[in-house]
Design an enzyme around this catalytic site. Structure first.
Site, PDB file in Angstrom:
ATOM      1  N   HIS A 130       0.817  -1.230   0.000  1.00 22.25           N
ATOM      2  CA  HIS A 130       0.000   0.000   0.000  1.00 22.25           C
ATOM      3  C   HIS A 130       0.848   1.275   0.000  1.00 22.25           C
ATOM      4  CE1 HIS A 130      -3.605  -2.303   0.410  1.00 22.25           C
ATOM      5  NE2 HIS A 130      -3.320  -2.750   1.616  1.00 22.25           N
ATOM      6  N   ASP A 167      -2.769 -10.668  -2.454  1.00 25.84           N
ATOM      7  CA  ASP A 167      -3.333 -10.162  -1.200  1.00 25.84           C
ATOM      8  C   ASP A 167      -4.815  -9.815  -1.429  1.00 25.84           C
ATOM      9  OD1 ASP A 167      -2.083  -8.791   1.537  1.00 25.84           O
ATOM     10  OD2 ASP A 167      -3.871  -7.740   0.815  1.00 25.84           O
ATOM     11  N   HIS A 169      -6.317  -7.253  -0.508  1.00 30.10           N
ATOM     12  CA  HIS A 169      -6.440  -5.809  -0.755  1.00 30.10           C
ATOM     13  C   HIS A 169      -5.679  -5.430  -2.028  1.00 30.10           C
ATOM     14  CE1 HIS A 169      -6.746  -6.336   3.706  1.00 30.10           C
ATOM     15  NE2 HIS A 169      -7.807  -5.562   3.503  1.00 30.10           N
TER      16      HIS A 169
END
Ligand SMILES: [Zn+2]
Length: 311
Positions: A130, A167, A169
């Site tokens: 991220h 993942d 996300h």
């Protein structure tokens, strides 16, 4: 040649507070599983070095690296914790842990390219996917996988690398850094909508984003991977494959609502290993991202490593 396993005690000392899912016990759970199942003897263990800032700046702006260094060094000096965003908290060990995590990914890349290991797994935290080129977010400070991919390209001279992100996300930070870099193909699956709510519209032609609705099971996810990832990877012929290995799409993980189980992670890893064997001399560097149910995380990493080691 064996599978390299890179970690460092500093990665356990980064702690975002009681009850935070991205906790030091994640690495203990992985270690315990590997020892209990005898897989540790198939791995060659390496201490992760501290990344050099010039490597970190392959993926992040100089301004961001300088700013986060100043913040995290001040946290280390003060002995107090500091929230960087509502769910990303620094403690006095965060600076060294973040450098170890990025350093592990870079060293793993060198070990594999120098034929000292067939492939490599980095059991590190904080995770990275991220972190954008100029922002920490979502438990992430430095984008370990993007730093390693750029190291392979810019420092080691490869011409084409793939990044695979499974993942739960969306790897928005990796996309932010690598979108438009024609030397990179990134393929990802992620639950959508879910934090960070991006990814439905890819930011570059080198991004193969596969958003998936909540409650999708492994069989359907395998079909989407086969249809969307595999032809793109075959066409691209990567010389090395980097895996953002998050295990929070597991059925037992509460941070997402997807239905993968260990057998699915085994299948995904085998499919990636097939591509690597055909095009990349088997070269794979896998770096831990998410995965918050300790038992499911340990079993899934164990399954992933069983395929990587071939035992
Ligand atoms: Zn995640």
């Amino acid at each position: 040649m064996s599978t390299a396993f890179l970690s460092h005690p500093d990665c356990r000392r980064h702690d975002m507070g009681a009850g935070h899912p991205e906790c030091p016990q994640r690495l203990d759970a992985i270690d315990d599983w590997l020892i209990a199942n005898g897989l540790d003897i198939a791995l060659s263990r390496h201490d992760a070095p501290l990344a050099e800032l010039k490597d970190v700046e392959l993926a992040h702006t100089h301004g961001y690296v300088t700013e986060i260094r100043d913040v995290l060094e001040a946290v280390a000096a003060s002995g107090e914790c500091k929230a960087i965003d509502p769910d990303t908290i620094a403690n006095p060990y965060t600076w060294s842990a973040a450098l170890r995590a990025a350093g592990a990914a870079v060293r793993a890349t060198d070990l594999v390219l120098d034929r000292q290991a067939e492939n490599a797994f980095c059991a590190v935290r904080p995770p990275g996917h991220h972190a954008t080129r100029d922002q920490s977010m979502g438990f992430c400070f430095f984008n370990n996988i993007a730093i390693a991919a750029r190291h392979a390209l810019d420092v080691r001279g490869l011409q084409r690398v793939a990044v695979v992100d499974f993942d739960v996300h969306h790897g928005n930070g990796t996309e932010d850094i690598l979108a438009g870099d024609e030397r990179v193909l990134m393929v990802g699956i992620f639950q959508h909508p879910l934090y960070p709510y991006s990814g439905a519209v890819p930011k570059g032609e080198n991004m193969v984003n596969v958003p998936i609705p909540a409650y999708t099971r492994g069989g359907e996810i395998r079909e989407m991977i086969e249809a969307m990832w595999m032809p793109a990877l075959e066409r691209f012929r990567p010389q090395m494959i980097f895996i953002s290995a998050g295990f929070d799409a597991h059925r037992e993980d509460d941070l997402g609502q997807l239905g993968l189980v260990e057998a699915d992670y085994e299948w995904i890893t085998m499919r990636i290993k097939d591509i690597a064997a055909r095009h990349a001399q088997g070269r794979i560097v896998s770096v831990l991202e998410g995965g918050y149910h300790l038992g499911a995380l340990a079993r899934s990493v164990g399954t992933h490593l069983r395929v990587l080691t071939g035992v």
